[in-house]
Design an enzyme around this catalytic site. Sequence first.
Site, PDB file in Angstrom:
ATOM      1  N   SER A  66      -9.200   4.284  -9.457  1.00  0.00           N
ATOM      2  CA  SER A  66     -10.289   3.272  -9.478  1.00  0.00           C
ATOM      3  C   SER A  66     -10.534   3.877 -10.756  1.00  0.00           C
ATOM      4  CB  SER A  66     -11.162   4.507  -8.756  1.00  0.00           C
ATOM      5  OG  SER A  66     -11.557   6.241  -9.177  1.00  0.00           O
ATOM      6  N   GLY A 103      -8.505   5.195  -4.908  1.00  0.00           N
ATOM      7  CA  GLY A 103      -8.153   5.980  -3.781  1.00  0.00           C
ATOM      8  C   GLY A 103      -6.640   6.767  -4.290  1.00  0.00           C
ATOM      9  N   ASN A 131      -6.528  11.848  -8.698  1.00  0.00           N
ATOM     10  CA  ASN A 131      -6.787  11.464  -7.395  1.00  0.00           C
ATOM     11  C   ASN A 131      -6.129  12.308  -7.144  1.00  0.00           C
ATOM     12  OD1 ASN A 131      -8.635  10.175  -6.094  1.00  0.00           O
ATOM     13  ND2 ASN A 131      -7.040   8.284  -6.721  1.00  0.00           N
ATOM     14  N   HIS A 215     -16.629   8.425 -13.018  1.00  0.00           N
ATOM     15  CA  HIS A 215     -15.990   7.152 -12.910  1.00  0.00           C
ATOM     16  C   HIS A 215     -17.057   6.728 -14.147  1.00  0.00           C
ATOM     17  CE1 HIS A 215     -14.842   7.889  -9.256  1.00  0.00           C
ATOM     18  NE2 HIS A 215     -13.829   6.440  -9.092  1.00  0.00           N
TER      19      HIS A 215
END
Length: 238
Positions: A66, A103, A131, A215
């Site tokens: 992401s 993801g 992740n 992020h």
Amino acid sequence: MKLSRIALPLALSLTVTACKTSDSTRRAEDYSRDTRPARPMALNPSPAATPTIKDERPVILCFGDSITAGYNLDAGQSYPDYLQKALDEKGYRYHVVNQGISGDTTKDALARVEDAVALHPAVILVELGGNDGLRGIPIASTRANFDGILAKLTATGAKVILLGITLPPQYGKVYINQFNETYALMATKYNLTLFPFLYKDVYGVHGAIQRDGIHPTDLGSQLIVKNVLPLVEPNLKR
């Protein structure tokens, strides 16, 4: 690999974010799921009105999750978008391709690595592992997946640059150390350029990280390019 000094701001920020959730699964979901509403699709114009022009420039591939995909950002605000702009401004004729998927774990990325190979890229920036760490995936599994990914990518003859990340302290010193060491081990095994902490000089900058504490914002994407551009440029031709 010692990341304690540069990882501290990230760890503190992620710790605050994590306190808003009840367990590590929720944190992983926050990291990996793109919850933006779908944008309406434009009507397809006739093929005659919009001829396709193949981009013949060599490819610089951004292969990741992401952070690469530009989670929760508008079009044109991901770090690969700003990398393209920076290269254009410097007169380099390369095409930056964004293969970031929100993801993705290393297992997911391994399953699609042939799509990356098919582009015959000249340079590949690999940003993965976050992740895996947030989900507490066993280190051995993450390393095995990285092995499969990097073996395929380096076999293309492309210059591969590995971009590292780290985890908040609640994941435990042993797990975090092993997680961090994974990037150094992979870089050594495959003779890669390693940037140990992608968010160096990004965390701590006001407005550079989204409210989720994970992020990058539009500004954060631009700051990431300041980190990666000096690694990419020595491998380019004008």
